[in-house]
Motif scaffolding. Structure first.
Motif, short mmCIF file in Angstrom:
data_model
loop_
_atom_site.label_atom_id
_atom_site.label_comp_id
_atom_site.label_asym_id
_atom_site.label_seq_id
_atom_site.Cartn_x
_atom_site.Cartn_y
_atom_site.Cartn_z
N TRP A 1 0.85 -1.19 0.00
CA TRP A 1 0.00 0.00 0.00
C TRP A 1 0.88 1.24 0.00
CZ3 TRP A 1 0.37 3.62 3.85
CH2 TRP A 1 1.07 3.23 5.00
N ALA A 2 0.28 2.34 -0.41
CA ALA A 2 1.02 3.60 -0.43
C ALA A 2 0.04 4.76 -0.49
CB ALA A 2 1.96 3.66 -1.62
N ARG A 3 0.52 5.90 -0.08
CA ARG A 3 -0.16 7.17 -0.30
C ARG A 3 0.71 7.93 -1.30
NH1 ARG A 3 -1.05 6.68 5.37
NH2 ARG A 3 -3.28 6.48 5.76
N VAL A 4 0.16 8.18 -2.46
CA VAL A 4 0.92 8.84 -3.52
C VAL A 4 0.11 10.03 -4.00
CG1 VAL A 4 2.02 8.57 -5.77
CG2 VAL A 4 1.93 6.63 -4.19
N PHE A 5 0.70 11.21 -3.92
CA PHE A 5 0.06 12.44 -4.38
C PHE A 5 -1.33 12.60 -3.78
CE2 PHE A 5 2.92 11.35 -8.02
CZ PHE A 5 3.88 12.29 -7.70
N GLY A 6 -1.44 12.27 -2.48
CA GLY A 6 -2.69 12.48 -1.76
C GLY A 6 -3.74 11.41 -1.97
N ARG A 7 -3.40 10.37 -2.72
CA ARG A 7 -4.36 9.29 -2.96
C ARG A 7 -3.85 8.01 -2.31
NH1 ARG A 7 -4.85 11.18 -8.93
NH2 ARG A 7 -6.63 12.56 -8.79
N HIS A 8 -4.79 7.15 -1.92
CA HIS A 8 -4.44 5.86 -1.32
C HIS A 8 -4.51 4.76 -2.37
CE1 HIS A 8 -6.14 8.15 2.15
NE2 HIS A 8 -5.01 7.72 2.67
N LEU B 1 -0.78 -13.22 -11.61
CA LEU B 1 -1.26 -11.88 -11.28
C LEU B 1 -0.23 -10.85 -11.73
CD1 LEU B 1 -2.65 -12.27 -7.65
CD2 LEU B 1 -3.92 -12.24 -9.79
N LEU B 2 -0.71 -9.77 -12.27
CA LEU B 2 0.13 -8.66 -12.65
C LEU B 2 -0.27 -7.47 -11.79
CD1 LEU B 2 2.21 -7.39 -14.59
CD2 LEU B 2 0.28 -6.80 -16.06
N LEU B 3 0.65 -6.99 -10.98
CA LEU B 3 0.39 -5.82 -10.15
C LEU B 3 1.07 -4.62 -10.78
CD1 LEU B 3 1.06 -7.29 -6.58
CD2 LEU B 3 -1.09 -7.25 -7.88
N ASP B 4 0.31 -3.61 -11.08
CA ASP B 4 0.84 -2.36 -11.64
C ASP B 4 1.07 -1.43 -10.46
OD1 ASP B 4 1.49 -0.12 -13.06
OD2 ASP B 4 -0.45 0.10 -14.05
N ILE B 5 2.28 -1.50 -9.90
CA ILE B 5 2.58 -0.78 -8.66
C ILE B 5 3.88 -0.01 -8.80
CG2 ILE B 5 1.28 -2.34 -7.18
CD1 ILE B 5 3.83 -3.84 -6.57
N ASP B 6 4.08 0.94 -7.88
CA ASP B 6 5.30 1.73 -7.91
C ASP B 6 6.42 1.01 -7.16
OD1 ASP B 6 4.67 2.06 -5.22
OD2 ASP B 6 4.41 4.22 -5.34
N VAL B 7 7.59 1.63 -7.09
CA VAL B 7 8.74 0.97 -6.49
C VAL B 7 8.56 0.69 -5.01
CG1 VAL B 7 10.37 1.76 -8.26
CG2 VAL B 7 10.04 3.12 -6.21
N GLN B 8 7.87 1.58 -4.29
CA GLN B 8 7.69 1.30 -2.87
C GLN B 8 6.76 0.10 -2.67
OE1 GLN B 8 5.83 4.38 -0.44
NE2 GLN B 8 4.93 5.29 -2.27
N GLY B 9 5.75 -0.04 -3.53
CA GLY B 9 4.88 -1.20 -3.47
C GLY B 9 5.65 -2.47 -3.80
N ALA B 10 6.52 -2.40 -4.81
CA ALA B 10 7.32 -3.56 -5.19
C ALA B 10 8.21 -3.99 -4.03
CB ALA B 10 8.16 -3.24 -6.42
N ARG B 11 8.78 -3.04 -3.32
CA ARG B 11 9.62 -3.40 -2.16
C ARG B 11 8.80 -4.15 -1.12
NH1 ARG B 11 11.06 2.08 -1.57
NH2 ARG B 11 12.43 2.57 -3.30
N GLN B 12 7.56 -3.71 -0.88
CA GLN B 12 6.70 -4.39 0.09
C GLN B 12 6.36 -5.80 -0.36
OE1 GLN B 12 3.34 -1.92 1.55
NE2 GLN B 12 4.43 -0.22 0.62
N VAL B 13 6.07 -5.97 -1.64
CA VAL B 13 5.74 -7.30 -2.15
C VAL B 13 6.96 -8.22 -2.02
CG1 VAL B 13 5.16 -8.64 -4.23
CG2 VAL B 13 3.92 -6.52 -3.71
N LEU B 14 8.13 -7.72 -2.37
CA LEU B 14 9.33 -8.53 -2.26
C LEU B 14 9.65 -8.89 -0.81
CD1 LEU B 14 11.54 -6.85 -4.98
CD2 LEU B 14 10.54 -9.15 -5.04
#
Length: 149
Positions: A16-23, A41-54
């Motif tokens: 999860w993340a808060r990016v530019f005021g959105r959840h 599954l394909l997750l379209d996520i940013d780098v901080q989300g990828a770190r959490q998944v890893l």
């Protein structure tokens, strides 16, 4: 916001993340259920989300998608016409930092031609499906047919 925060506290998100005021977040339970059923599954996520998944216990494969250049990304963002110039500038500043993360990923795709990039992503998925550790059960069954009479 309060509901999202409660879900974060309860561990309901794989990432999860808060990016530019959105959840943003990926539900842990539906993700685990889909993977247990054998789905890709394909997750379209940013780098901080990828770190959490890893950091989770999931057997994740990471693919970093880069635009062909910073200028191309800027043109794409501005071409949408859905954000203010201030928002575009913030996104571009973040993109500069995130682009440096590509060496931490398993695969890299440059999205300069959508059809080619799509084929390359499909090739990654197909190759990962054929990893020996993912095909072990099938291989053992077949090798078992080779037993001496």
């Amino acid at each position: 916001d309060a509901t999202f925060d409660r879900m974060v506290a309860a561990g309901a998100f794989l990432e999860w993340a808060r990016v530019f005021g959105r959840h943003y977040g990926t539900g842990r339970e539906p993700t685990e259920r889909a993977l247990a059923a054998g789905s890709d599954l394909l997750l379209d996520i940013d780098v901080q989300g990828a770190r959490q998944v890893l950091a989770s216990s999931l057997d994740a494969v990471t693919v970093f998608v880069l635009p062909p250049s910073f200028e191309a990304l800027a043109g794409r963002l501005r071409g949408r016409g859905s954000e203010t110039e201030e928002d575009v500038r913030r996104r571009l500043a973040l993109a500069r930092r995130e682009a440096e993360e590509y060496p931490r990923y398993d695969y890299l795709i440059v999205n300069d031609d959508f059809d080619r990039a799509s084929r390359e992503l499909r090739a990654v998925v197909e190759a990962e499906r054929r990893r020996v550790r993912r095909c072990e059960e099938q291989a053992r069954r077949i090798v078992g047919t080779f037993a001496a009479p």
